[in-house]
Design a protein around this motif. Structure first.
Motif, mmCIF file in Angstrom:
data_model
loop_
_atom_site.group_PDB
_atom_site.id
_atom_site.type_symbol
_atom_site.label_atom_id
_atom_site.label_comp_id
_atom_site.label_asym_id
_atom_site.label_seq_id
_atom_site.Cartn_x
_atom_site.Cartn_y
_atom_site.Cartn_z
ATOM 1 N N LYS A 147 32.523 116.569 22.641
ATOM 2 C CA LYS A 147 32.878 117.082 23.282
ATOM 3 C C LYS A 147 33.575 116.368 23.894
ATOM 4 O O LYS A 147 34.856 116.404 24.568
ATOM 5 N N ASN A 148 33.037 114.530 23.756
ATOM 6 C CA ASN A 148 33.673 114.009 24.280
ATOM 7 C C ASN A 148 34.554 113.102 22.950
ATOM 8 O O ASN A 148 35.274 111.740 23.114
ATOM 9 N N ARG A 149 34.644 113.745 22.146
ATOM 10 C CA ARG A 149 35.583 112.631 20.577
ATOM 11 C C ARG A 149 36.514 112.357 20.585
ATOM 12 O O ARG A 149 37.123 111.115 20.591
ATOM 13 N N CYS A 164 32.664 103.724 9.087
ATOM 14 C CA CYS A 164 32.186 104.599 10.918
ATOM 15 C C CYS A 164 32.848 105.665 11.312
ATOM 16 O O CYS A 164 33.936 105.720 11.458
ATOM 17 N N SER A 165 31.474 106.617 10.928
ATOM 18 C CA SER A 165 32.078 107.665 10.608
ATOM 19 C C SER A 165 31.017 108.932 12.113
ATOM 20 O O SER A 165 29.926 107.863 12.705
ATOM 21 N N TYR A 166 32.070 109.072 13.204
ATOM 22 C CA TYR A 166 31.523 110.491 14.135
ATOM 23 C C TYR A 166 30.327 111.330 13.530
ATOM 24 O O TYR A 166 29.428 112.394 13.603
ATOM 25 N N ASP A 167 30.022 111.618 11.397
ATOM 26 C CA ASP A 167 28.850 112.645 11.141
ATOM 27 C C ASP A 167 28.153 112.188 11.088
ATOM 28 O O ASP A 167 26.981 112.619 10.168
ATOM 29 N N ASP A 170 23.394 108.084 14.449
ATOM 30 C CA ASP A 170 22.494 106.865 14.658
ATOM 31 C C ASP A 170 21.971 106.800 12.960
ATOM 32 O O ASP A 170 20.585 106.287 12.865
ATOM 33 N N LYS A 171 22.737 106.021 12.586
ATOM 34 C CA LYS A 171 22.211 106.010 11.054
ATOM 35 C C LYS A 171 23.872 104.642 11.219
ATOM 36 O O LYS A 171 24.408 104.654 11.084
ATOM 37 N N LYS A 172 23.198 103.486 9.727
ATOM 38 C CA LYS A 172 23.780 102.743 9.500
ATOM 39 C C LYS A 172 25.189 103.441 9.352
ATOM 40 O O LYS A 172 24.904 103.998 8.155
ATOM 41 N N GLY A 173 26.285 102.944 9.316
ATOM 42 C CA GLY A 173 27.924 104.028 8.579
ATOM 43 C C GLY A 173 28.124 104.883 9.515
ATOM 44 O O GLY A 173 29.102 105.209 9.848
ATOM 45 N N GLY A 174 27.386 104.982 11.206
ATOM 46 C CA GLY A 174 28.058 105.474 11.543
ATOM 47 C C GLY A 174 28.720 105.122 13.382
ATOM 48 O O GLY A 174 28.349 103.568 12.661
ATOM 49 N N VAL A 175 29.329 105.861 14.246
ATOM 50 C CA VAL A 175 29.879 104.843 15.177
ATOM 51 C C VAL A 175 28.689 104.539 16.080
ATOM 52 O O VAL A 175 29.432 103.163 17.148
ATOM 53 N N GLU A 185 23.746 98.738 17.918
ATOM 54 C CA GLU A 185 25.368 98.618 17.849
ATOM 55 C C GLU A 185 26.292 99.586 17.814
ATOM 56 O O GLU A 185 25.870 100.986 17.540
ATOM 57 N N ILE A 186 27.081 99.414 18.736
ATOM 58 C CA ILE A 186 28.645 100.197 19.514
ATOM 59 C C ILE A 186 29.825 100.208 18.037
ATOM 60 O O ILE A 186 30.556 98.835 17.951
#
Length: 215
Positions: A147-149, A164-167, A170-175, A185-186
């Motif tokens: 909803k915040n995407r 850098c993925s929203y999918d 909570d892992k390295k490679g995510g946003v 890290e954001i």
């Protein structure tokens, strides 16, 4: 504000190098730091990926940064995801006030020395994670909530990328994810050479801290 000592006298705290070197480190070669002040504040660390067109531009840029007042508060790494002359500027953890002063000066140096951004470059902001695991969890859930995407894409000036993925939650490679350094890290933000945009990234992260760490 005349000097680093002036900032320390105001109770603003940060890490810094004992002594600067001008070489570009590997990702795993983190320099040793000293700490000024108390450890009560939420600290911010920022990584900015940039690209140049030749090695002379890199050397000129690094030479100028390490000579400036706060030049001992960052270091430089290589990054295989960037072009042949890409580097990452990594700040040590500092309070928000010092980050704003630091980037005001550094972005001017980058622009004057031919730095560029591309679809490969990004800005990553670390914050001290909360001692309350629920606060960290709630922040990450907000960032990954579909909803915040749309609003996050607007704030970050980019959508998902290869790095850098929203999918990838909570892992390295995510946003965004919790690191083994005791930070969150954001990673969602596009790279920028514009100070106002950098400020908007930092202040957005501060708004997340205010919202989730204080609730």
């Amino acid at each position: 504000m005349d000097s680093f000592n002036d900032l320390m006298n105001m109770g603003i705290h940060a890490y810094a190098l004992h002594q600067h070197d001008d070489h570009i480190r590997s990702k795993l070669d983190r320099p040793q730091m000293i700490y000024f002040g108390s450890r009560d504040d939420t600290l911010y660390g920022i990584e900015l990926e940039i690209e140049f067109i030749n090695a002379d531009q890199i050397k000129s840029c690094i030479d100028e940064i390490i000579k400036m007042e706060f030049g001992n508060m960052c270091y430089f790494t290589n990054d295989e995801t960037l072009n042949e002359y890409g580097i990452e500027i990594v700040t040590f953890p500092m309070t928000l006030e010092i980050q704003l002063i630091f980037w005001d000066a550094v972005l001017k140096i980058l622009k004057n020395n031919g730095a560029n951004i591309s679809e490969r470059t990004g800005t990553h902001i670390h914050i001290t994670k909360s001692e309350n695991p629920k606060c960290n969890k709630n922040m990450l859930e907000y960032i990954y909530d579909i909803k915040n995407r749309e609003i996050l894409h607007t704030i970050a000036n980019r959508h998902d990328t290869t790095y850098c993925s929203y999918d990838i939650s909570d892992k390295k490679g995510g946003v965004a994810y919790i690191t083994n350094l005791g930070t969150i890290e954001i990673r969602m933000f596009n790279a920028t050479l514009d100070y106002d945009i950098m400020c908007s990234y930092i202040m957005f992260v501060k708004s997340l801290v205010d919202k989730f760490y204080c609730s």
